[in-house]
Design an enzyme around this catalytic site. Structure first.
Site, short mmCIF file in Angstrom:
data_model
loop_
_atom_site.label_atom_id
_atom_site.label_comp_id
_atom_site.label_asym_id
_atom_site.label_seq_id
_atom_site.Cartn_x
_atom_site.Cartn_y
_atom_site.Cartn_z
N SER A 16 51.20 56.38 47.10
CA SER A 16 51.49 56.22 48.52
C SER A 16 52.27 54.94 48.76
CB SER A 16 50.17 56.17 49.31
OG SER A 16 50.37 55.71 50.63
N TYR A 36 42.69 51.66 51.07
CA TYR A 36 43.38 52.83 50.52
C TYR A 36 44.65 52.38 49.80
CZ TYR A 36 46.08 57.17 50.40
OH TYR A 36 46.84 58.24 50.00
#
Length: 258
Positions: free
Chosen positions: A151, A173
């Site tokens: 990501s 995250y």
């Protein structure tokens, strides 16, 4: 059926919906048999999609899907994924796509340790454990492809920061994905010369999947999304890339020359 992945055996995690289900379907459409794993076999209580639906989509393309129900947060449970996949597919896994991810967004000031551990268990430890499990057969065969879905949140922002503070809420995250990128690079270096390719792929923008919609909803404008087809096509570039293409953190649209 003929195609670029004809005769290949693949394993895709987080394959009950979203990017994982779409990658699975396209691998099958291009000739692969696929082992698919997620936590539930049938319908999820809040999100659409299931392993059964993904398996049906593979069958419709004339290939075989092997559903493996497993909890990636549990080290013992995930330890049986690769052996089960090898037995069911009739041979070693040649393509591993670590797509499953745990994403919990909230401010860091009160982010619970239990949630932090869960995120790193799924996003860092599970991909490495699965990679370790498929590596002996890949090295013996002199080829193999490991693709870890990452990501852009792995990269931090610079001040002055926007008022939304979204970058703070995705800090844990993003940190897990930064760790995944670094481990990918290190594993690729360790395996250099064996024929095993290890890469990460991330979307240039967000992908409008069921999970993304549930997490951020309408917070992102349409111009900040890329299509599922683009993300899948970019990922598949790394599923049969040449041996010298290893250790990179790649952007899906860059791989497609867009």
């Amino acid at each position: 059926m003929s195609g670029r992945f004809t005769g290949r055996r693949a394993l895709v995690t987080g394959a009950s919906r979203g990017i994982g289900a779409a990658i699975t379907a396209e691998l099958a459409a291009q000739g692969a048999d696929v082992a698919i794993t997620a936590r539930t076999l049938d319908a999820h209580p809040t999100l659409p999609g299931s392993l059964q639906e993904t398996a049906a989509a593979v069958a419709a393309r004339g290939r075989r899907a092997v559903p493996i129900v497993a909890d990636l947060t549990d080290a013992e449970d995930r330890a049986r994924i690769v052996p089960d996949a090898v037995e069911a597919l009739g041979g070693p896994v040649e393509i591993l796509v670590n797509n499953a991810a745990a994403a919990i967004y909230q401010p860091l000031a009160d982010f619970p340790l239990k949630r932090r551990r869960l995120i790193f268990e799924v996003n860092v430890h599970a991909p490495l454990d699965l990679a370790q499990a498929v590596l002996p057969a890949m090295v013996e065969a002199g080829e193999g492809w490991i693709v870890n879905v990452s990501s852009g949140s792995a990269r931090g922002r610079e001040a002055p920061f926007p008022d939304t503070a979204l970058g703070a809420t995705i800090g844990v995250y993003g940190a897990s994905k930064a760790a995944l990128n670094r481990l990918t690079n290190a594993l690729a270096e360790e395996l250099w010369g064996t024929g095993v390719r290890v890469n990460t792929v991330e979307p240039r923008n967000a992908v409008r999947s069921e999970g993304a919609e549930a997490l951020v909803g309408g917070e992102l404008g349409d111009d900040l999304y890329e299509t599922m087809e683009e993300m899948v096509a970019g990922t598949l570039v790394l599923c049969d890339c040449p041996a010298e293409m290893s250790g990179g953190t790649h952007v899906s649209l860059d791989l497609l020359g867009r």
